[in-house]
Scaffold this motif. Structure first.
Motif, PDB file in Angstrom:
ATOM      1  N   VAL A  26       0.882  -1.253  -0.016  1.00 60.58           N
ATOM      2  CA  VAL A  26      -0.020   0.050  -0.135  1.00 60.58           C
ATOM      3  C   VAL A  26       0.949   1.178   0.038  1.00 60.58           C
ATOM      4  N   ILE A  27       0.544   2.182  -0.717  1.00 61.34           N
ATOM      5  CA  ILE A  27       1.207   3.620  -0.736  1.00 61.34           C
ATOM      6  C   ILE A  27       0.909   4.418   0.535  1.00 61.34           C
ATOM      7  N   VAL A  28       2.327   4.592   1.014  1.00 57.37           N
ATOM      8  CA  VAL A  28       2.188   5.524   2.294  1.00 57.37           C
ATOM      9  C   VAL A  28       2.581   6.777   1.753  1.00 57.37           C
ATOM     10  N   PHE A  69       7.054  -5.247   5.604  1.00 59.91           N
ATOM     11  CA  PHE A  69       8.126  -4.522   5.099  1.00 59.91           C
ATOM     12  C   PHE A  69       7.859  -3.109   4.660  1.00 59.91           C
ATOM     13  N   ILE A  70       8.919  -2.105   4.521  1.00 57.06           N
ATOM     14  CA  ILE A  70       8.853  -0.866   4.265  1.00 57.06           C
ATOM     15  C   ILE A  70       9.893  -0.548   2.952  1.00 57.06           C
ATOM     16  N   LYS A  71       9.559   0.084   2.106  1.00 57.86           N
ATOM     17  CA  LYS A  71      10.444   0.323   0.933  1.00 57.86           C
ATOM     18  C   LYS A  71      10.240   1.418   0.030  1.00 57.86           C
ATOM     19  N   LEU A  72      11.122   2.203  -0.491  1.00 59.41           N
ATOM     20  CA  LEU A  72      10.817   3.238  -1.341  1.00 59.41           C
ATOM     21  C   LEU A  72      11.086   2.509  -2.982  1.00 59.41           C
ATOM     22  N   VAL A  73      10.103   2.546  -3.782  1.00 61.73           N
ATOM     23  CA  VAL A  73       9.907   1.950  -4.975  1.00 61.73           C
ATOM     24  C   VAL A  73       9.637   2.751  -6.089  1.00 61.73           C
ATOM     25  N   ASN A  74      10.415   2.469  -7.223  1.00 69.52           N
ATOM     26  CA  ASN A  74       9.924   3.448  -8.422  1.00 69.52           C
ATOM     27  C   ASN A  74       8.704   2.792  -8.899  1.00 69.52           C
ATOM     28  N   TYR A  75       7.936   3.915  -9.500  1.00 73.00           N
ATOM     29  CA  TYR A  75       6.550   3.815 -10.258  1.00 73.00           C
ATOM     30  C   TYR A  75       6.689   2.811 -11.229  1.00 73.00           C
ATOM     31  N   VAL A  92       3.336   5.926  11.184  1.00 72.79           N
ATOM     32  CA  VAL A  92       4.479   4.868  11.382  1.00 72.79           C
ATOM     33  C   VAL A  92       5.419   4.911  10.392  1.00 72.79           C
ATOM     34  N   ALA A  93       4.976   4.932   9.174  1.00 72.49           N
ATOM     35  CA  ALA A  93       5.978   4.536   8.082  1.00 72.49           C
ATOM     36  C   ALA A  93       6.308   6.016   7.224  1.00 72.49           C
ATOM     37  N   THR A  94       7.489   6.095   7.729  1.00 65.54           N
ATOM     38  CA  THR A  94       7.952   7.599   7.128  1.00 65.54           C
ATOM     39  C   THR A  94       9.171   7.339   6.253  1.00 65.54           C
ATOM     40  N   VAL A  95       9.789   8.429   5.586  1.00 66.82           N
ATOM     41  CA  VAL A  95      11.082   8.407   4.830  1.00 66.82           C
ATOM     42  C   VAL A  95      12.424   8.347   5.944  1.00 66.82           C
ATOM     43  N   ASP A  96      11.875   9.092   7.008  1.00 64.84           N
ATOM     44  CA  ASP A  96      12.983   8.950   8.052  1.00 64.84           C
ATOM     45  C   ASP A  96      13.125   7.800   8.729  1.00 64.84           C
ATOM     46  N   ALA A  97      12.197   6.886   8.629  1.00 64.13           N
ATOM     47  CA  ALA A  97      12.155   5.519   9.267  1.00 64.13           C
ATOM     48  C   ALA A  97      13.215   4.689   8.411  1.00 64.13           C
ATOM     49  N   LEU A  98      13.503   4.776   7.145  1.00 59.33           N
ATOM     50  CA  LEU A  98      14.315   4.443   6.290  1.00 59.33           C
ATOM     51  C   LEU A  98      16.048   4.740   6.538  1.00 59.33           C
ATOM     52  N   SER A 100      17.922   4.666   9.266  1.00 60.92           N
ATOM     53  CA  SER A 100      18.688   3.305  10.098  1.00 60.92           C
ATOM     54  C   SER A 100      18.059   2.227  10.245  1.00 60.92           C
ATOM     55  N   ARG A 101      18.697   1.352  10.439  1.00 61.55           N
ATOM     56  CA  ARG A 101      18.129  -0.138  10.384  1.00 61.55           C
ATOM     57  C   ARG A 101      17.096  -0.173  11.902  1.00 61.55           C
ATOM     58  N   ASP A 102      17.419   0.299  12.673  1.00 65.28           N
ATOM     59  CA  ASP A 102      16.850   0.158  14.062  1.00 65.28           C
ATOM     60  C   ASP A 102      15.370   0.879  13.715  1.00 65.28           C
ATOM     61  N   LYS A 103      15.374   2.045  13.139  1.00 66.55           N
ATOM     62  CA  LYS A 103      14.214   2.788  12.836  1.00 66.55           C
ATOM     63  C   LYS A 103      13.178   2.035  12.060  1.00 66.55           C
ATOM     64  N   THR A 104      14.030   1.311  10.979  1.00 67.57           N
ATOM     65  CA  THR A 104      13.084   0.624   9.887  1.00 67.57           C
ATOM     66  C   THR A 104      12.576  -0.581  10.634  1.00 67.57           C
ATOM     67  N   VAL A 105      13.376  -1.477  11.486  1.00 69.22           N
ATOM     68  CA  VAL A 105      12.797  -2.482  12.206  1.00 69.22           C
ATOM     69  C   VAL A 105      11.450  -2.175  13.182  1.00 69.22           C
ATOM     70  N   THR A 106      11.723  -1.143  13.865  1.00 66.02           N
ATOM     71  CA  THR A 106      10.583  -0.630  14.738  1.00 66.02           C
ATOM     72  C   THR A 106       9.208  -0.133  13.967  1.00 66.02           C
ATOM     73  N   ALA A 107       9.366   0.416  12.766  1.00 65.61           N
ATOM     74  CA  ALA A 107       8.521   0.830  11.945  1.00 65.61           C
ATOM     75  C   ALA A 107       7.954  -0.471  11.377  1.00 65.61           C
ATOM     76  N   ALA A 108       8.650  -1.488  11.076  1.00 63.02           N
ATOM     77  CA  ALA A 108       8.178  -2.622  10.500  1.00 63.02           C
ATOM     78  C   ALA A 108       7.180  -3.502  11.537  1.00 63.02           C
ATOM     79  N   ARG A 109       7.809  -3.327  12.560  1.00 68.66           N
ATOM     80  CA  ARG A 109       6.884  -4.139  13.867  1.00 68.66           C
ATOM     81  C   ARG A 109       5.639  -3.513  13.951  1.00 68.66           C
ATOM     82  N   GLU A 110       5.549  -2.052  13.996  1.00 70.14           N
ATOM     83  CA  GLU A 110       4.385  -1.482  14.384  1.00 70.14           C
ATOM     84  C   GLU A 110       3.335  -1.737  13.074  1.00 70.14           C
ATOM     85  N   ILE A 111       3.864  -1.780  11.564  1.00 72.78           N
ATOM     86  CA  ILE A 111       3.010  -1.859  10.590  1.00 72.78           C
ATOM     87  C   ILE A 111       2.531  -3.321  10.608  1.00 72.78           C
ATOM     88  N   LYS A 112       3.555  -4.632  11.150  1.00 70.25           N
ATOM     89  CA  LYS A 112       3.103  -5.821  11.312  1.00 70.25           C
ATOM     90  C   LYS A 112       1.954  -5.871  12.389  1.00 70.25           C
TER      91      LYS A 112
END
Length: 133
Positions: A26-28, A69-75, A92-98, A100-112
């Motif tokens: 889903v697009i964030v 997962f959270i990811k930046l994807v080309n159109y 929860v999912a922002t560009v700042d979350a990507l 560092s690894r710690d922020k990405t993992v915590t954001a992915a857990r909240e989305i999960k």
């Protein structure tokens, strides 16, 4: 460029390239004009990396687990569908979350956690089923 992918609508996407090929997301947030780092149109997506298994017994809680997962994807690498989904993951999912690894993992857990709650409420079944191809 025409804005066909809007983050407010929460359009269900299929990823066509990369590690998560064939996964639903889903697009964030959408970046139609691009950024300095990525000068092309892209979007921040949140999706399911591992789908829940089929539940045979009523008491099996492990089968309803989801990996996100959270990811930046080309159109160019996404295919929008007619379905929509609103989980409430925009905070929860922002560009700042990507950054560092710690922020990405915590954001992915909240989305999960949000996706598992949506799965248990039996809404949007099309999002939680594997593609068969």
């Amino acid at each position: 460029m025409v804005k066909f992918l809007k983050p407010n609508k929460a359009v269900l996407l299929l990823l066509l390239q990369g590690r998560f090929t064939g996964r639903k997301a889903v697009i964030v947030k959408a970046f139609d004009e691009g950024t300095r780092d990525r000068p092309y149109g892209h979007c921040l997506v949140a999706g399911i990396a591992k789908y829940p298994s089929k539940v045979i017994r009523k008491d099996s809680a492990k089968k309803s687990r989801v990996k996100a997962f959270i990811k930046l994807v080309n159109y160019q690498h996404v295919m929008p569908t007619r379905y929509s989904l609103d989980v409430g993951h925009k905070e929860v999912a922002t560009v700042d979350a990507l950054q560092s690894r710690d922020k990405t993992v915590t954001a992915a857990r909240e989305i999960k956690a949000k996706l598992e709650a949506r799965f248990k409420s039996s809404k949007n079944r099309c999002f939680f089923t594997k593609l068969r191809f």
